[in-house]
Design an enzyme around this catalytic site. Sequence first.
Site, PDB file in Angstrom:
ATOM      1  N   GLY A  13       0.782  -1.227   0.000  1.00  0.00           N
ATOM      2  CA  GLY A  13       0.000   0.000   0.000  1.00  0.00           C
ATOM      3  C   GLY A  13       0.817   1.280   0.000  1.00  0.00           C
ATOM      4  O   GLY A  13       0.325   2.327   0.430  1.00  0.00           O
ATOM      5  N   ASN A  15       1.642   2.998  -2.600  1.00  0.00           N
ATOM      6  CA  ASN A  15       0.952   3.939  -3.497  1.00  0.00           C
ATOM      7  C   ASN A  15      -0.294   4.500  -2.839  1.00  0.00           C
ATOM      8  O   ASN A  15      -0.593   5.692  -2.985  1.00  0.00           O
ATOM      9  CB  ASN A  15       0.620   3.261  -4.832  1.00  0.00           C
ATOM     10  CG  ASN A  15       1.812   3.239  -5.765  1.00  0.00           C
ATOM     11  OD1 ASN A  15       2.188   4.270  -6.321  1.00  0.00           O
ATOM     12  ND2 ASN A  15       2.430   2.085  -5.917  1.00  0.00           N
ATOM     13  N   ARG A  66     -14.998 -16.274 -10.579  1.00  0.00           N
ATOM     14  CA  ARG A  66     -14.575 -14.894 -10.827  1.00  0.00           C
ATOM     15  C   ARG A  66     -15.764 -13.938 -10.901  1.00  0.00           C
ATOM     16  O   ARG A  66     -15.715 -12.815 -10.396  1.00  0.00           O
ATOM     17  CB  ARG A  66     -13.781 -14.839 -12.141  1.00  0.00           C
ATOM     18  CG  ARG A  66     -13.244 -13.466 -12.480  1.00  0.00           C
ATOM     19  CD  ARG A  66     -12.479 -13.487 -13.787  1.00  0.00           C
ATOM     20  NE  ARG A  66     -11.216 -14.177 -13.673  1.00  0.00           N
ATOM     21  CZ  ARG A  66     -10.084 -13.609 -13.202  1.00  0.00           C
ATOM     22  NH1 ARG A  66     -10.095 -12.358 -12.818  1.00  0.00           N
ATOM     23  NH2 ARG A  66      -8.980 -14.296 -13.133  1.00  0.00           N
ATOM     24  N   MET A  91      -3.867  -7.224  -7.214  1.00  0.00           N
ATOM     25  CA  MET A  91      -3.304  -8.281  -8.052  1.00  0.00           C
ATOM     26  C   MET A  91      -4.373  -9.195  -8.646  1.00  0.00           C
ATOM     27  O   MET A  91      -4.220 -10.422  -8.653  1.00  0.00           O
ATOM     28  CB  MET A  91      -2.299  -9.106  -7.216  1.00  0.00           C
ATOM     29  CG  MET A  91      -1.177  -8.269  -6.632  1.00  0.00           C
ATOM     30  SD  MET A  91      -0.221  -7.395  -7.892  1.00  0.00           S
ATOM     31  CE  MET A  91       0.767  -8.753  -8.495  1.00  0.00           C
ATOM     32  N   ARG A  92      -5.456  -8.585  -9.120  1.00  0.00           N
ATOM     33  CA  ARG A  92      -6.511  -9.368  -9.767  1.00  0.00           C
ATOM     34  C   ARG A  92      -6.957  -8.637 -11.024  1.00  0.00           C
ATOM     35  O   ARG A  92      -7.034  -7.408 -11.029  1.00  0.00           O
ATOM     36  CB  ARG A  92      -7.748  -9.479  -8.859  1.00  0.00           C
ATOM     37  CG  ARG A  92      -7.505 -10.090  -7.511  1.00  0.00           C
ATOM     38  CD  ARG A  92      -7.891 -11.525  -7.443  1.00  0.00           C
ATOM     39  NE  ARG A  92      -9.176 -11.844  -8.017  1.00  0.00           N
ATOM     40  CZ  ARG A  92      -9.541 -13.102  -8.292  1.00  0.00           C
ATOM     41  NH1 ARG A  92      -8.721 -14.085  -8.061  1.00  0.00           N
ATOM     42  NH2 ARG A  92     -10.730 -13.350  -8.816  1.00  0.00           N
ATOM     43  N   LEU A  94      -9.782  -7.372 -13.377  1.00  0.00           N
ATOM     44  CA  LEU A  94     -11.207  -7.059 -13.202  1.00  0.00           C
ATOM     45  C   LEU A  94     -12.007  -7.651 -14.364  1.00  0.00           C
ATOM     46  O   LEU A  94     -11.583  -7.582 -15.514  1.00  0.00           O
ATOM     47  CB  LEU A  94     -11.408  -5.544 -13.160  1.00  0.00           C
ATOM     48  CG  LEU A  94     -10.794  -4.811 -11.978  1.00  0.00           C
ATOM     49  CD1 LEU A  94     -10.998  -3.308 -12.135  1.00  0.00           C
ATOM     50  CD2 LEU A  94     -11.381  -5.296 -10.656  1.00  0.00           C
ATOM     51  N   ASN A 108      -4.977   2.290 -13.198  1.00  0.00           N
ATOM     52  CA  ASN A 108      -4.028   1.326 -12.641  1.00  0.00           C
ATOM     53  C   ASN A 108      -2.625   1.903 -12.769  1.00  0.00           C
ATOM     54  O   ASN A 108      -2.358   2.712 -13.659  1.00  0.00           O
ATOM     55  CB  ASN A 108      -4.093   0.002 -13.410  1.00  0.00           C
ATOM     56  CG  ASN A 108      -3.150  -1.044 -12.853  1.00  0.00           C
ATOM     57  OD1 ASN A 108      -3.092  -1.261 -11.635  1.00  0.00           O
ATOM     58  ND2 ASN A 108      -2.389  -1.697 -13.718  1.00  0.00           N
ATOM     59  N   HIS A 110       1.374   0.565 -13.216  1.00  0.00           N
ATOM     60  CA  HIS A 110       2.189  -0.614 -13.534  1.00  0.00           C
ATOM     61  C   HIS A 110       3.656  -0.199 -13.505  1.00  0.00           C
ATOM     62  O   HIS A 110       4.011   0.833 -14.075  1.00  0.00           O
ATOM     63  CB  HIS A 110       1.805  -1.158 -14.918  1.00  0.00           C
ATOM     64  CG  HIS A 110       2.576  -2.383 -15.285  1.00  0.00           C
ATOM     65  ND1 HIS A 110       2.336  -3.609 -14.679  1.00  0.00           N
ATOM     66  CD2 HIS A 110       3.587  -2.581 -16.146  1.00  0.00           C
ATOM     67  CE1 HIS A 110       3.187  -4.492 -15.178  1.00  0.00           C
ATOM     68  NE2 HIS A 110       3.950  -3.898 -16.063  1.00  0.00           N
ATOM     69  N   ASP A 146      -3.049  -4.687 -18.150  1.00  0.00           N
ATOM     70  CA  ASP A 146      -2.050  -3.633 -18.398  1.00  0.00           C
ATOM     71  C   ASP A 146      -2.169  -3.067 -19.807  1.00  0.00           C
ATOM     72  O   ASP A 146      -1.167  -2.862 -20.508  1.00  0.00           O
ATOM     73  CB  ASP A 146      -0.625  -4.190 -18.172  1.00  0.00           C
ATOM     74  CG  ASP A 146      -0.432  -4.714 -16.753  1.00  0.00           C
ATOM     75  OD1 ASP A 146      -1.072  -4.183 -15.834  1.00  0.00           O
ATOM     76  OD2 ASP A 146       0.359  -5.655 -16.574  1.00  0.00           O
TER      77      ASP A 146
HETATM   78  C1  GRF Z   1       3.528  -1.221  -7.386  1.00  0.00           C
HETATM   79  O1  GRF Z   1       4.809  -1.496  -7.904  1.00  0.00           O
HETATM   80  C2  GRF Z   1       2.564  -1.010  -8.509  1.00  0.00           C
HETATM   81  O2  GRF Z   1       3.136  -0.407  -9.629  1.00  0.00           O
HETATM   82  C3  GRF Z   1       2.138  -2.421  -8.839  1.00  0.00           C
HETATM   83  O3  GRF Z   1       2.059  -3.055  -7.602  1.00  0.00           O
HETATM   84  C4  GRF Z   1       2.939  -2.423  -6.674  1.00  0.00           C
HETATM   85  C5  GRF Z   1       2.139  -2.033  -5.477  1.00  0.00           C
HETATM   86  O4  GRF Z   1       2.943  -1.560  -4.428  1.00  0.00           O
HETATM   87  N1  GRF Z   1       0.887  -2.426  -9.564  1.00  0.00           N
HETATM   88  P1  GRF Z   1       2.249  -0.865  -3.183  1.00  0.00           P
HETATM   89  O5  GRF Z   1       1.280  -1.872  -2.584  1.00  0.00           O
HETATM   90  O6  GRF Z   1       1.558   0.372  -3.651  1.00  0.00           O
HETATM   91  O7  GRF Z   1       3.382  -0.571  -2.227  1.00  0.00           O
END
Ligand code: GRF
Length: 226
Positions: A13, A15, A66, A91-92, A94, A108, A110, A146
């Site tokens: 988390g 971000n 799903r 990590m899923r 949608l 998103n 990436h 992505d």
């Molecule tokens: C980040 O590298 C983001 O780009 C990818 O997953 C990671 C998440 O990291 N989609 P965090 O949970 O925000 O620390």
Amino acid sequence: MTLPVAVLVSGSGSNLQAIIDRIEDGVLAARITAVVSNKAEAYALARAQNHGLATALLPHAAFPDRSAYDAALLAAVRDSGAEAVVLAGFMRLLGADFVAAYRDRILNIHPALLPGFPGLAAQGQAAGYGVTIAGATVHFVDEKMDNGPIVIQAAVPALPDDDAQSLGGRIMTLEHRIYPQAIHWLATGRLSIHGRKTRLAPADMPKADMADAMPCLVSPALEAGF
Ligand code: GRF
């Protein structure tokens, strides 16, 4: 005006934290209606709770398939009052119904310069490939992984001795700047999608001072406060 957003997470988390911090700074015109995790152990949930945010745990293993999971996720997001969805290490993939419900309202991030290195462990893929420039991408989400129109990308040097961790750390520093910026652009109605391209409407904002940052390329340019 602030845009109500739900943030979907699976991991640490960081971000999410950057988004919370920019909201609390008064720079990012959004408010978080809910932080939803598919993993009980996600530290992102603790970060949310530390800031008094509503959280929900929806473990995907508890659902038969799903589409059942996606329906529950959509209900949680909708019930929170969110008008947009931010994937922050979720990590899923949608499902189509979820994407249709929030079309052009899902972002998103990436950790690679898409369309290079999509999918898992992108930082390690880039380091192993031997690229000399790596980076991160914020994009709109469609049904493919992505894949949607790109909003902002930031590039950093990739060095011969880099591994996933060292390169990932350099990328992460810029993730934390470009993601709140992209969400602010969405929140303030400045993004429009034209086929694969995203246009950013101009605003009378001073550009960010990047003098303190590592050598990097960020396009479109960051604005003050990000
Ligand atoms: C980040 O590298 C983001 O780009 C990818 O997953 C990671 C998440 O990291 N989609 P965090 O949970 O925000 O620390």
